[in-house]
Design an enzyme around this catalytic site. Structure first.
Site, PDB file in Angstrom:
ATOM      1  CG  HIS A 225      -2.212  -0.803   1.044  1.00 34.80           C
ATOM      2  ND1 HIS A 225      -2.181  -1.956   0.673  1.00 34.80           N
ATOM      3  CD2 HIS A 225      -3.456  -0.624   1.260  1.00 34.80           C
ATOM      4  CE1 HIS A 225      -3.446  -2.574   0.723  1.00 34.80           C
ATOM      5  NE2 HIS A 225      -4.093  -1.602   0.995  1.00 34.80           N
ATOM      6  CG  HIS A 277       2.467  -3.627   6.136  1.00 35.56           C
ATOM      7  ND1 HIS A 277       3.135  -4.615   5.677  1.00 35.56           N
ATOM      8  CD2 HIS A 277       1.364  -3.393   5.421  1.00 35.56           C
ATOM      9  CE1 HIS A 277       2.497  -4.781   4.587  1.00 35.56           C
ATOM     10  NE2 HIS A 277       1.454  -4.169   4.574  1.00 35.56           N
TER      11      HIS A 277
END
Length: 330
Positions: A225, A277
């Protein structure tokens, strides 16, 4: 000299030197090659133009092949053709004990659609505006000027998308870093596996029946992303810097560029809030996406390359110029 009509460049248009030779050698022959005083053989227009057009088409085919090759690592990961590396963990590591949240602030579909649509539509509108109001022409064999300019700019952008995501997926598969919610998805705890704090656990038997979730939990490094958002938004920042030349308001362009960068940064930071993440994954994604955008914008795309003025060519003083003084060729 080659002539351009209102729709663009024809396939049988010859390069300037070849066209000049043909005009000097043309003495009314039917279709055979002609010889000048030096014994040079001139080819007919149809043969030379057809060869020129065929070469251009081969180059376009080569571009498509390069785009497909650059996308191989991306599709290898998305189609589950390659499994991620099974990395272990240290017992007591708190960075992989976060809960698993099903809802994401920015899902994959929204990220892909938003990045490609926002940047793609802006580039398409900008190139159409340049062709319509700035009189920009292209040397490509495609007759339509709009299609020719869109092919070069959108093609460079899509190639960068493929490279960016392929690098990201290659890192995910080869590193296999565990996501912050790994233990939650694996449905185990440190107490259930009876490990000693500080001990390295190389293998663990997950109690999760959905193997896809377990595989996704091993793809933390680095953030796709963050890399994709930074690439698309920063590439659009470079495009606006090169194409948006309106001087009416000095702060309009910097403000738009700032908002685009903020959107990319927010996308990456949301991956930390969603426990998808680690912070270093997001930071690495930002760096990789930014470097890819810089590489494509300055070394592959033609947005920062100067356009030629045909009327300033040395041979255009004696022959008819195909473009007006307000038109450029890129």
């Amino acid at each position: 000299m080659q002539k351009l009509n209102s729709s663009g460049t024809h396939c049988n248009t010859l390069p300037r030197d070849a066209e000049l030779q043909l005009r000097l050698a043309d003495s009314g022959g039917s279709g055979e090659g002609k010889e000048n005083g030096a014994g040079a053989q001139f080819l007919p227009r149809t043969e030379e133009g057809g060869s020129f057009c065929t070469k251009r088409r081969m180059l376009v085919g080569l571009d498509v092949i390069c785009l497909c090759v650059a996308s191989i690592p991306f599709f290898a990961c998305e189609l589950k053709a390659v499994t991620p590396y099974k990395r272990g963990f240290f017992c007591g590591d708190t960075t992989i004990t976060y809960p698993y949240l099903e809802q994401e602030a920015i899902p994959d579909t929204l990220l892909t659609a938003g990045g490609i649509v926002i940047t793609g539509l802006t580039i398409a509108f900008g190139e159409c505006y340049r062709v319509r109001f700035r009189g920009v022409h292209s040397r490509a064999f495609v007759q339509n000027r709009y299609v020719s300019c869109l092919y070069k700019e959108l093609g460079s952008f899509l190639f960068g998308c493929s490279v960016c995501q392929s690098l990201t997926n290659m890192a995910k598969l080869s590193v296999g870093r565990l996501r912050p919610y790994f233990l939650s998805v694996c449905n185990v705890t440190y107490a259930s596996i009876n490990c000693v704090p500080g001990q390295y656990v190389s293998q663990v038997s997950c109690r999760q029946p959905d193997l896809k979730l377990v595989e996704e939990a091993r793809k933390s490094f680095f953030s796709g992303h963050a890399s994709f958002a930074m690439y698309t938004m920063l590439y659009l920042v470079f495009y606006l810097q090169a194409r948006l030349s309106w001087r009416g308001a000095r702060l309009v362009r910097p403000l738009v560029q700032f908002l685009l960068v903020i959107l990319a940064i927010y996308t990456g930071l949301s991956r930390i809030s969603d426990y998808r993440h680690h912070p270093t994954d997001v930071l690495t994604g930002f760096i990789q996406g930014g470097l890819t955008a810089y590489w494509v914008a300055f070394f592959i795309s033609s947005m920062f390359k100067p356009c030629a003025r045909p009327e300033l060519s040395p041979t255009s003083t004696s022959l008819e110029s195909p473009l007006s003084s307000q038109q450029t060729v890129c």
